[in-house]
Design a protein around this motif. Structure first.
Motif, PDB file in Angstrom:
ATOM      1  N   LYS A 156       0.826  -1.196   0.000  1.00 15.74           N
ATOM      2  CA  LYS A 156       0.000   0.000   0.000  1.00 15.74           C
ATOM      3  C   LYS A 156       0.866   1.255   0.000  1.00 15.74           C
ATOM      4  O   LYS A 156       1.954   1.274   0.576  1.00 15.74           O
ATOM      5  N   THR A 157       0.355   2.286  -0.635  1.00 13.67           N
ATOM      6  CA  THR A 157       1.029   3.576  -0.667  1.00 13.67           C
ATOM      7  C   THR A 157      -0.018   4.669  -0.523  1.00 13.67           C
ATOM      8  O   THR A 157      -1.203   4.392  -0.329  1.00 13.67           O
ATOM      9  N   THR A 158       0.440   5.923  -0.584  1.00 12.74           N
ATOM     10  CA  THR A 158      -0.450   7.060  -0.367  1.00 12.74           C
ATOM     11  C   THR A 158      -0.677   7.827  -1.663  1.00 12.74           C
ATOM     12  O   THR A 158       0.273   8.108  -2.393  1.00 12.74           O
ATOM     13  N   ILE A 159      -1.924   8.160  -1.925  1.00 16.60           N
ATOM     14  CA  ILE A 159      -2.273   8.994  -3.077  1.00 16.60           C
ATOM     15  C   ILE A 159      -2.691  10.366  -2.554  1.00 16.60           C
ATOM     16  O   ILE A 159      -3.543  10.464  -1.671  1.00 16.60           O
ATOM     17  N   PRO A 160      -2.113  11.445  -3.064  1.00 18.01           N
ATOM     18  CA  PRO A 160      -2.454  12.776  -2.563  1.00 18.01           C
ATOM     19  C   PRO A 160      -3.817  13.270  -3.042  1.00 18.01           C
ATOM     20  O   PRO A 160      -4.318  12.847  -4.085  1.00 18.01           O
ATOM     21  N   PHE A 161      -4.394  14.175  -2.250  1.00 19.77           N
ATOM     22  CA  PHE A 161      -5.625  14.894  -2.592  1.00 19.77           C
ATOM     23  C   PHE A 161      -6.855  13.989  -2.727  1.00 19.77           C
ATOM     24  O   PHE A 161      -7.851  14.388  -3.317  1.00 19.77           O
ATOM     25  N   GLU A 192       5.621   8.244  -2.861  1.00 18.24           N
ATOM     26  CA  GLU A 192       6.184   8.376  -4.208  1.00 18.24           C
ATOM     27  C   GLU A 192       5.228   9.038  -5.191  1.00 18.24           C
ATOM     28  O   GLU A 192       5.661   9.614  -6.188  1.00 18.24           O
ATOM     29  N   TRP A 193       3.922   8.986  -4.906  1.00 18.00           N
ATOM     30  CA  TRP A 193       2.959   9.619  -5.807  1.00 18.00           C
ATOM     31  C   TRP A 193       2.982  11.145  -5.658  1.00 18.00           C
ATOM     32  O   TRP A 193       2.359  11.853  -6.440  1.00 18.00           O
ATOM     33  N   LEU A 194       3.684  11.617  -4.647  1.00 17.58           N
ATOM     34  CA  LEU A 194       3.857  13.058  -4.470  1.00 17.58           C
ATOM     35  C   LEU A 194       5.071  13.599  -5.216  1.00 17.58           C
ATOM     36  O   LEU A 194       5.265  14.811  -5.272  1.00 17.58           O
ATOM     37  N   ILE A 195       5.866  12.708  -5.780  1.00 13.54           N
ATOM     38  CA  ILE A 195       7.085  13.136  -6.473  1.00 13.54           C
ATOM     39  C   ILE A 195       6.810  14.149  -7.588  1.00 13.54           C
ATOM     40  O   ILE A 195       7.537  15.142  -7.707  1.00 13.54           O
ATOM     41  N   PRO A 196       5.778  13.959  -8.449  1.00 12.08           N
ATOM     42  CA  PRO A 196       5.531  14.964  -9.501  1.00 12.08           C
ATOM     43  C   PRO A 196       5.270  16.363  -8.954  1.00 12.08           C
ATOM     44  O   PRO A 196       5.556  17.358  -9.631  1.00 12.08           O
ATOM     45  N   VAL A 197       4.730  16.443  -7.722  1.00 13.93           N
ATOM     46  CA  VAL A 197       4.493  17.756  -7.106  1.00 13.93           C
ATOM     47  C   VAL A 197       5.756  18.238  -6.406  1.00 13.93           C
ATOM     48  O   VAL A 197       6.282  19.317  -6.698  1.00 13.93           O
ATOM     49  N   LEU A 198       6.252  17.441  -5.470  1.00 15.89           N
ATOM     50  CA  LEU A 198       7.413  17.839  -4.674  1.00 15.89           C
ATOM     51  C   LEU A 198       8.655  18.058  -5.533  1.00 15.89           C
ATOM     52  O   LEU A 198       9.404  19.017  -5.334  1.00 15.89           O
ATOM     53  N   CYS A 199       8.876  17.169  -6.478  1.00 16.23           N
ATOM     54  CA  CYS A 199      10.036  17.278  -7.377  1.00 16.23           C
ATOM     55  C   CYS A 199       9.630  17.926  -8.698  1.00 16.23           C
ATOM     56  O   CYS A 199      10.115  17.536  -9.771  1.00 16.23           O
ATOM     57  N   GLY A 200       8.748  18.919  -8.615  1.00 13.81           N
ATOM     58  CA  GLY A 200       8.256  19.584  -9.820  1.00 13.81           C
ATOM     59  C   GLY A 200       9.342  20.213 -10.656  1.00 13.81           C
ATOM     60  O   GLY A 200       9.253  20.252 -11.892  1.00 13.81           O
ATOM     61  N   ILE A 201      10.401  20.707  -9.994  1.00  8.04           N
ATOM     62  CA  ILE A 201      11.538  21.297 -10.731  1.00  8.04           C
ATOM     63  C   ILE A 201      12.221  20.223 -11.572  1.00  8.04           C
ATOM     64  O   ILE A 201      12.501  20.428 -12.758  1.00  8.04           O
ATOM     65  N   PHE A 202      12.480  19.062 -10.958  1.00  8.43           N
ATOM     66  CA  PHE A 202      13.094  17.947 -11.704  1.00  8.43           C
ATOM     67  C   PHE A 202      12.200  17.536 -12.875  1.00  8.43           C
ATOM     68  O   PHE A 202      12.690  17.279 -13.986  1.00  8.43           O
ATOM     69  N   ILE A 211       5.422  23.328   0.103  1.00  2.95           N
ATOM     70  CA  ILE A 211       4.279  23.690   0.952  1.00  2.95           C
ATOM     71  C   ILE A 211       3.020  22.957   0.495  1.00  2.95           C
ATOM     72  O   ILE A 211       2.263  22.416   1.316  1.00  2.95           O
ATOM     73  N   VAL A 212       2.797  22.932  -0.825  1.00  3.75           N
ATOM     74  CA  VAL A 212       1.643  22.205  -1.364  1.00  3.75           C
ATOM     75  C   VAL A 212       1.721  20.730  -0.979  1.00  3.75           C
ATOM     76  O   VAL A 212       0.716  20.103  -0.604  1.00  3.75           O
ATOM     77  N   THR A 213       2.914  20.172  -1.036  1.00  2.00           N
ATOM     78  CA  THR A 213       3.112  18.760  -0.685  1.00  2.00           C
ATOM     79  C   THR A 213       2.788  18.498   0.781  1.00  2.00           C
ATOM     80  O   THR A 213       2.113  17.521   1.115  1.00  2.00           O
ATOM     81  N   ILE A 214       3.259  19.374   1.672  1.00  2.00           N
ATOM     82  CA  ILE A 214       2.989  19.206   3.099  1.00  2.00           C
ATOM     83  C   ILE A 214       1.506  19.337   3.401  1.00  2.00           C
ATOM     84  O   ILE A 214       0.943  18.621   4.240  1.00  2.00           O
TER      85      ILE A 214
END
Length: 413
Positions: A191-196, A334-344, A404-407
């Motif tokens: 199991k993992t976490t999906i944001p929003f 890991e599903w938050l990576i597109p948001v948190l690592c948006g610069i990458f 901040i959005v990620t948190i």
């Protein structure tokens, strides 16, 4: 090592102050201070050593402002980040913790790949460095190790909250029941976490159990390739971001600090209960590693901000990306990576879009056309006349906003 030493002193001699090493927050504070000291004080000595070895950056003429002045700047500075991270971790973390061991392996594995790449560029006079297929092979190898460990190791588990009805029964019996009473026993899970999303948990096993529930035992067939993809994508994203002074180190420090918050609350049963998030036993130990890593990145910025006295090279950028990916997977965010690592992500997409559109238009119109003035994205802004220090600062600001959005996803679902 110091953790076990002071644990022994506390257990057998009740040595004054030894119990402090049992607290995550104390060891994390010590780790960040120690890594800052190593990266700033000893970082200069490593830079001088690299200069003596003539490990200077060879600059390709891309027509960018201030580019020629960077020629000869020592590269392979990622060694500073690696040493400043690993030394405090070895001294302060629990070395029998599966997550800490995975991160140490990740650091050494990706650091070795990056070092070989930089070595070939500098000492073999091959501007291409390590062949792309070998880099990918190394990333796939790490993904196999990480994926298999997280799936099969019995110490990688979660505790899920009991049904509401059962929680109410416990409260009826004991109104002062501890938060730990509201969680079930540890179970290994994909199991993992999906944001929003309100019901914000997703089980990778569901991708195949809809065919047949018995297929749950083969979930590793999907889980491990997903881990490989994430590690490869994030490490390459960090590598592409490392193009101007302070960009990769600064944005990575923001990302890693944010992941540290998730690691701490996910590994603390009280916060997990209050925030209604997945409780992951033993993952809180990653906070020590993250603290050391953040300290190393900030200390490296002392010498890497404009005008840079040292570049991290692939030794640093590939390592940074690999570590970020493994931490995100370990804390099941890991599903938050597109948001948190948006610069990458933006840097990666800019290259993919530029190359893809160029090939498409060349085939269709006979000549290649471009979306950006140059890729990765930060070079587009350089070509547009922005000074690199302004680009870096604005990218940092965007990185903070994304953090901040990620948190906020901890509560907004």
């Amino acid at each position: 090592m110091l953790y076990y030493f002071f644990e022994y002193l506390e257990k057998h001699y009740q040595f004054p102050g030894a119990s402090l090493f049992g607290f995550i927050t104390f060891r994390a504070a010590m780790a960040i201070l120690m890594s800052l000291m190593i990266s700033t004080v000893y970082g200069k000595r490593i830079i001088n050593f690299l200069q003596r070895q003539q490990v200077g950056e060879t600059i390709r003429d891309l027509g960018l402002e201030g580019q020629t002045e960077k020629a000869g700047t020592p590269t392979m500075g990622g060694i500073i980040i690696i040493l400043a991270t690993l030394i405090p971790v070895v001294l302060l973390a629990k070395l029998d913790n599966v997550y800490i061991l995975l991160l140490i392996v990740t650091t050494l594995w990706m650091g070795t790949i990056g070092f070989i790449d930089d070595y070939i560029k500098k000492f073999k006079n091959d501007k291409e460095g390590l062949k792309g297929k070998f880099k990918v092979l190394g990333q796939v190898g790490l993904g196999l190790i990480v994926g298999a460990t997280l799936y099969f190791n019995p110490n990688v588990a979660i505790k899920e909250k009991l049904p509401v009805a059962q929680q109410q029964e416990i409260l009826a019996e004991n109104p002062n029941a501890l938060p730990s009473k509201f969680f079930a026993e540890e179970v290994q899970s994909t199991k993992t976490t999906i944001p929003f999303v309100k019901g914000n948990e997703f089980d990778y096993a569901d991708l195949i159990t809809w065919i047949n529930p018995d297929f749950a035992k083969y979930a590793w067939v999907l889980f491990i390739p997903i881990v490989i993809f994430i590690i490869t994508a994030v490490s390459n994203g960090a590598n592409l971001t490392d193009g101007i002074d302070g960009l990769a180190a600064g944005t990575s420090a923001i990302i890693v600090f944010t992941l540290g918050i998730f690691a701490w609350v996910s590994g603390n049963i009280i916060f997990s209960d209050y925030l209604n998030i997945m409780y992951i036993p033993r993952v809180e130990e990653i906070t020590i590693y993250i603290a050391a890593f953040v300290g190393a990145l900030v200390g490296f910025l002392w010498y890497n901000t404009y005008p840079a006295q040292v570049f991290m090279g692939d030794t640093g950028s590939l390592t940074i990306g690999g570590i970020i990916a493994v931490i995100a997977i370990a804390v099941r965010k890991e599903w938050l990576i597109p948001v948190l690592c948006g610069i990458f992500l933006a840097e990666n997409l800019s290259v993919v879009l530029q190359v893809g559109y160029f090939k498409y238009t060349r085939k269709k119109y006979g000549e290649g056309r471009r979306i950006f003035k140059m890729s990765p994205l930060h070079h587009h802004y350089q070509k547009s006349g922005y000074h690199e220090s302004k680009i870096v600062t604005r990218f940092w600001i965007v990185g903070i906003l994304l953090a901040i959005v990620t948190i906020v996803t901890l509560k907004i679902r």
